[in-house]
Enzyme design. Sequence first.
Site, short mmCIF file in Angstrom:
data_model
loop_
_atom_site.label_atom_id
_atom_site.label_comp_id
_atom_site.label_asym_id
_atom_site.label_seq_id
_atom_site.Cartn_x
_atom_site.Cartn_y
_atom_site.Cartn_z
N LYS A 201 0.85 -1.19 0.00
CA LYS A 201 0.00 0.00 0.00
C LYS A 201 0.88 1.24 0.00
O LYS A 201 1.70 1.43 0.90
CB LYS A 201 -0.91 -0.01 1.22
CG LYS A 201 -1.78 1.24 1.30
CD LYS A 201 -2.87 1.11 2.33
CE LYS A 201 -3.67 2.39 2.43
NZ LYS A 201 -4.75 2.27 3.41
N LYS A 255 -2.13 -1.43 -3.91
CA LYS A 255 -3.01 -0.27 -3.82
C LYS A 255 -2.20 1.00 -3.86
O LYS A 255 -1.22 1.08 -3.11
CB LYS A 255 -3.81 -0.38 -2.51
CG LYS A 255 -4.72 0.78 -2.23
CD LYS A 255 -5.36 0.58 -0.90
CE LYS A 255 -6.18 1.82 -0.61
NZ LYS A 255 -6.62 1.86 0.75
C1 PBG Z 1 -7.73 3.36 5.49
C2 PBG Z 1 -7.95 3.17 4.05
C3 PBG Z 1 -7.75 4.09 3.03
C4 PBG Z 1 -8.25 3.53 1.87
C5 PBG Z 1 -8.69 2.25 2.19
N1 PBG Z 1 -8.48 2.04 3.55
C6 PBG Z 1 -7.24 5.48 3.07
C7 PBG Z 1 -5.91 5.79 3.55
O1 PBG Z 1 -5.05 4.92 3.70
O2 PBG Z 1 -5.69 6.97 3.81
C8 PBG Z 1 -8.30 4.21 0.54
C9 PBG Z 1 -9.35 3.70 -0.41
C10 PBG Z 1 -9.65 4.62 -1.53
O3 PBG Z 1 -9.02 5.68 -1.72
O4 PBG Z 1 -10.59 4.30 -2.28
N2 PBG Z 1 -6.62 2.88 6.06
#
Ligand code: PBG
Length: 331
Positions: A201, A255
């Site tokens: 991520k 991601k």
């Molecule tokens: C929270 C989380 C996030 C997303 C999924 N889980 C945001 C972040 O890490 O700030 C993002 C999903 C999206 O942008 O569609 N931890």
Amino acid sequence: MFTPPPFPAARPRRLRRTPALRAMVSEAVLTPADFIWPVFLTEGEGMETPVASMPGVARLSVDRIAGAAAEAAALGIPAICLFPYTSLTARTEDCAMAWDRDNLTNRAICEIKDKVPEIAVMTDIALDPYNADGHDGLVRGGEIVNDETVEALVKMALAQAEAGADILGPSDMMDGRIGAIRQALEAEGHTHVTILSYAAKFASAFYGPFRDAVGASAALKGDKKTYQMDPANGDEALRMVARDLAEGADMVMVKPGMPYLDVARRVKEAFGVPTFAYQVSGEYAMLQAAAQNGWLDGERVMMESLMAFKRAGCDGVLTYFAPAAARLLNG
Ligand code: PBG
């Protein structure tokens, strides 16, 4: 790799001439079974509150969630992923609401498992919806602390497993969380609960609209670069996937999605495990915004972008387009 003979022995356009010929040699396949649908939850009743930065997406109250899940199941979508827009009073420094049996997510899990048992329910494990600071981890003296956060995430995971979640999605990027969660699930008898780790991520600006959707934009102090990955790092992504698999993840995720398809491809080739990508909020927002302006053909870019994940080697994709794309695929 086979080298095609020179022209005119090879005229690749021969196989592109008609829809029938193109269908015969089409490689990747996209079906509704490839989708995991992320859905936002809100408190209240009869609520369907549009998210301004994500046209076509609304936050649903728990009494509406089973209807959405039933619709997804009927379209052939195998899984729904829940994200809570919590009330401001639920956001504290200790994030205790994250492991409350009656929090928004856990109530929604129970509701779906009760009314639409056939759809798989996935959750998000991270403290941001419950954190006064908007961070995924506990903040102590300005620092996002790792080990104490992992203890909190374990409690959060167990509460979700007890509510009936099928797939846990740790999205927090703390070190050691997969092993700790897996160990706790085994110890508490949740041996069948799967973990889809947000293994690679990245610290991305493409999460912007999501943070609006869960109300974390205003709260977030600073950025998430001390735990989410540097967008420059592909080799590190492979190390993160290896680590999470070793600790007990059943499936892994990359991601964001579209800007990171190279990473998804490398992960699939290196490990051969179920590999997912998340077409995140900003990717959805930019396609929808351009479509609404008439600058792009919305349906076509939706389907093309989703097919790209399959071509890259993903087993599936988390996408806000899931119901719309499934409807199109089902004709
Ligand atoms: C929270 C989380 C996030 C997303 C999924 N889980 C945001 C972040 O890490 O700030 C993002 C999903 C999206 O942008 O569609 N931890």
